[in-house]
Design a protein around this motif. Sequence first.
Motif, mmCIF file in Angstrom:
data_model
loop_
_atom_site.group_PDB
_atom_site.id
_atom_site.type_symbol
_atom_site.label_atom_id
_atom_site.label_comp_id
_atom_site.label_asym_id
_atom_site.label_seq_id
_atom_site.Cartn_x
_atom_site.Cartn_y
_atom_site.Cartn_z
ATOM 1 N N TRP A 1 0.869 -1.177 0.000
ATOM 2 C CA TRP A 1 0.000 0.000 0.000
ATOM 3 C C TRP A 1 0.900 1.219 0.000
ATOM 4 O O TRP A 1 1.643 1.452 0.956
ATOM 5 C CB TRP A 1 -0.903 -0.017 1.227
ATOM 6 C CG TRP A 1 -2.102 0.883 1.131
ATOM 7 C CD1 TRP A 1 -2.211 2.044 0.437
ATOM 8 C CD2 TRP A 1 -3.366 0.673 1.762
ATOM 9 N NE1 TRP A 1 -3.462 2.578 0.590
ATOM 10 C CE2 TRP A 1 -4.202 1.757 1.401
ATOM 11 C CE3 TRP A 1 -3.879 -0.312 2.602
ATOM 12 C CZ2 TRP A 1 -5.510 1.886 1.858
ATOM 13 C CZ3 TRP A 1 -5.188 -0.195 3.054
ATOM 14 C CH2 TRP A 1 -5.991 0.891 2.684
ATOM 15 N N HIS B 1 -0.224 5.711 -3.911
ATOM 16 C CA HIS B 1 -1.163 5.573 -5.028
ATOM 17 C C HIS B 1 -2.246 4.543 -4.745
ATOM 18 O O HIS B 1 -3.059 4.260 -5.618
ATOM 19 C CB HIS B 1 -0.400 5.211 -6.298
ATOM 20 C CG HIS B 1 0.689 6.193 -6.621
ATOM 21 N ND1 HIS B 1 0.446 7.387 -7.277
ATOM 22 C CD2 HIS B 1 2.021 6.176 -6.346
ATOM 23 C CE1 HIS B 1 1.582 8.054 -7.397
ATOM 24 N NE2 HIS B 1 2.547 7.338 -6.850
ATOM 25 N N LEU C 1 -2.067 -2.347 -3.767
ATOM 26 C CA LEU C 1 -1.852 -3.153 -4.981
ATOM 27 C C LEU C 1 -1.443 -4.553 -4.573
ATOM 28 O O LEU C 1 -0.965 -4.772 -3.457
ATOM 29 C CB LEU C 1 -0.819 -2.530 -5.915
ATOM 30 C CG LEU C 1 0.673 -2.595 -5.573
ATOM 31 C CD1 LEU C 1 1.494 -2.275 -6.812
ATOM 32 C CD2 LEU C 1 1.034 -1.632 -4.455
ATOM 33 N N GLY D 1 -4.146 -3.062 -9.358
ATOM 34 C CA GLY D 1 -4.408 -1.923 -8.506
ATOM 35 C C GLY D 1 -5.719 -2.146 -7.774
ATOM 36 O O GLY D 1 -6.672 -2.702 -8.324
ATOM 37 N N THR E 1 -10.650 -4.227 -8.305
ATOM 38 C CA THR E 1 -9.287 -4.277 -8.833
ATOM 39 C C THR E 1 -9.286 -4.002 -10.326
ATOM 40 O O THR E 1 -10.276 -4.225 -11.027
ATOM 41 C CB THR E 1 -8.640 -5.651 -8.582
ATOM 42 O OG1 THR E 1 -9.441 -6.672 -9.183
ATOM 43 C CG2 THR E 1 -8.497 -5.925 -7.092
ATOM 44 N N LEU F 1 -3.006 -3.803 -13.833
ATOM 45 C CA LEU F 1 -1.954 -2.847 -14.151
ATOM 46 C C LEU F 1 -0.896 -3.452 -15.064
ATOM 47 O O LEU F 1 -0.275 -2.739 -15.859
ATOM 48 C CB LEU F 1 -1.295 -2.354 -12.865
ATOM 49 C CG LEU F 1 -2.206 -1.692 -11.823
ATOM 50 C CD1 LEU F 1 -1.393 -1.317 -10.585
ATOM 51 C CD2 LEU F 1 -2.904 -0.479 -12.404
ATOM 52 N N ARG G 1 5.857 0.219 -6.827
ATOM 53 C CA ARG G 1 5.773 1.456 -7.592
ATOM 54 C C ARG G 1 6.764 2.480 -7.056
ATOM 55 O O ARG G 1 7.106 2.472 -5.865
ATOM 56 C CB ARG G 1 4.353 2.039 -7.523
ATOM 57 C CG ARG G 1 3.340 1.281 -8.330
ATOM 58 C CD ARG G 1 1.983 1.939 -8.318
ATOM 59 N NE ARG G 1 1.289 1.744 -7.060
ATOM 60 C CZ ARG G 1 -0.028 1.509 -6.932
ATOM 61 N NH1 ARG G 1 -0.777 1.427 -8.020
ATOM 62 N NH2 ARG G 1 -0.586 1.374 -5.761
ATOM 63 N N GLY H 1 4.522 6.749 -9.252
ATOM 64 C CA GLY H 1 3.512 5.770 -9.625
ATOM 65 C C GLY H 1 3.912 4.801 -10.707
ATOM 66 O O GLY H 1 3.077 3.998 -11.144
ATOM 67 N N LEU I 1 5.197 1.521 -12.291
ATOM 68 C CA LEU I 1 5.346 0.129 -11.854
ATOM 69 C C LEU I 1 6.760 -0.370 -12.126
ATOM 70 O O LEU I 1 7.350 -0.074 -13.167
ATOM 71 C CB LEU I 1 4.365 -0.758 -12.606
ATOM 72 C CG LEU I 1 2.973 -0.970 -11.999
ATOM 73 C CD1 LEU I 1 2.132 -1.805 -12.957
ATOM 74 C CD2 LEU I 1 3.054 -1.651 -10.644
#
Length: 716
Positions: free
Chosen positions: A291, A294, A297, A312, A320, A323, A341, A345, A347
């Motif tokens: 967490w 953003h 996840l 996400g 969800t 991503l 991330r 943000g 990935l």
Amino acid sequence: MTSPGMPGTPGTAARSFPAEAVAAFPRQFARTRRFSLGTVRHVTLSPDGERALFLRTRSGTDTSSGLWIRDTDGERPLADPATLEPGSPAGPPTPEEAARRERDRDLSTGITGYATDDAMELAVFVLDGRLWAVRTGQGEPFGLPAAGPVTDPRPSPDGRLIAYVTGGALHVMAADGTGDRCLARPGTDEEGTVTYGLTDHVSAESMGRARGYWWAPDGSALLVARVDNTHVRRRFLGDPADPGRPPRVQHYPEAGTANADVSLHLLRLDGTATEVDWDREAFEYVVAAGWDAHGPLTTVESRDQRTLLTLGVDAGNGATRVLARQRDELWVELLPGAYCRTASGALVLPHESGDKRGLRVGEQVVTPPELQVSQVLGTDGDTVLFAAGEDPLETHVWSWSPDKGNVAVSDGPGLHSAVQRGGTVVLDSVTPDGPRVTVIREGVDSGSIASLAEEPLIRPQPELLTLGERRLRSALFLPSWYERGDPDASPLPVLVAPYGGPGMRLVVRARIWPSLVAQWFAEHGYAVLITDGRGTPGRGASWEKAIWGDQFTAVLEDQVDALHAAAEAVPWLDLSRVGIKGWSFGGALATAAVLRRPDVFHAAVAGAPAIDPRLYDTHWKERFLGHPDRYPEHYDRCTLSNEAHLLRRPLLLVHGTADDNVAFAHTLRMSAALLAAGREHSVLPLPGQSHIVSDPVTAERLLLTQLLFLDKALRS
């Protein structure tokens, strides 16, 4: 064929170790817990990079680990178990804590883990099941009341609250110990079967996910794993040497059987809860979670391990969205530390291209094609720290940022890892000369954190070789007293000592404990050969996945080819006297060697051998062999007890009776098959020992027993 610049390579002066040093090595090896005591572990940095917390024992033989701090005033202990519980013998860890230490391969006692708030002002830890906390800038450690024996306490990012698990329930209290309340509790009929905030066996053992809950950045909620083991097969781990002691129940999903049902839940401090929604039937493995700023996840995986989704999570309703998606026709290789991330943000994901494993940040592949990425070490803002190498014999630390690109952080031979924050990097290195921890501030060396580990009585002197058509990486250890090339010198019997399986390399430019043991055997008159063949990491996807459907044929072929190629290059190897030894997968490989190639291998020591793949866990075995209902021939091919009738050579089976990873049943079944086939063999049970032999007396005698067995088999 030999890498230059290593101790003991041709052109350097070999020296003979004193006989008393060689004789004393097994005891030193055992009482230092494989030279792990006194080393620096679990480093955490403050946001400004000025302070570092870490775990370390007070010496290379002290087993009790304490919490230390390094700042501008130097190093000092923050919490010492000896002063927190003076005169009180350490009690046994809780089952959850014992499982965590086993999965982490932790051989110390005392404070073996800790967690901090984001500012690193509050640290919390467990000692003998009790919850403790310490303010890192002031004061002494203080105990906190808890509802029961504590596992995995973690402060909220702002340091106001502390969460912990007890009895499978997740609790939260204020940092001063007041206001304890339970956020999630298993039902009365679920005791021991359902837990909140803990991981499950295969996630910890085979995926590397040790955690079961994650705080929201503002401390208002937690993302929590619920683990339901109702349909998972149970094992009963008892101690045959103590028949009056009740057995411990272990939920262990054997290949082809039901996994734990793992779900994720958003638990808010206002008492509301929401389940995270994804297709759990299609994607039953929770590989990673977190967490950040953003939102929540998670990364989930299909049972066949061929599809991986990073999702996400909507913090409000648990919905969800995909991503990222990875797909592989055999299996998706998990990259430790990835699926996170950056501050902006982006990935951080692995990028498979041909035979290279690179790194993708957002939409950009950031690593050059010559690097094989092995781990993501963390993010600091938009900077990503990762481990990678061009040469499988070394692992180096790199950082990538949008403005600077890739920057090499480590140099010199070794296995390097690191943490980074606030302009500071703490570089943790295992070099050919041993462990070293370096503090780098704004790119400048600013000192070190001392290792208190003992210096080994003998030093490995490997010749690093590249052998055969497949350019097999090997290390050859010869006696320091052996006169190489002397026409009057007798040829040396050979001891092949591989691991040979997935997830581990032994042929490296670093002083790791297997190289010390190899040199000790060499000092007793053996040429010890270690080879990393197909299936081992560091050489790309096709190399790692050559073992799909058959974990022994290609692996054993590489050991034979390396042995013959080494004998061509080094004429003083006696191929009429070849032994093989190994542990875990290496133990199974040693068993396969004397069963299938008795023309090459004349004796074997098989430690904790995984004899029957159907007895091993789902995620690990199904990765390489598929589901046993679909591919039964893969499992039959790798069940070594089916070949017991082939044994013609001396075989010593060694196994801890309390092994919760490779069950003692593997060795018992192999022995039963050998007895039924009328094949003579030896079995050495290690009472009370698990997969890692922690008892110092047992560990010392085990080295000597293996030597005596090999001497009798190969020298008599």
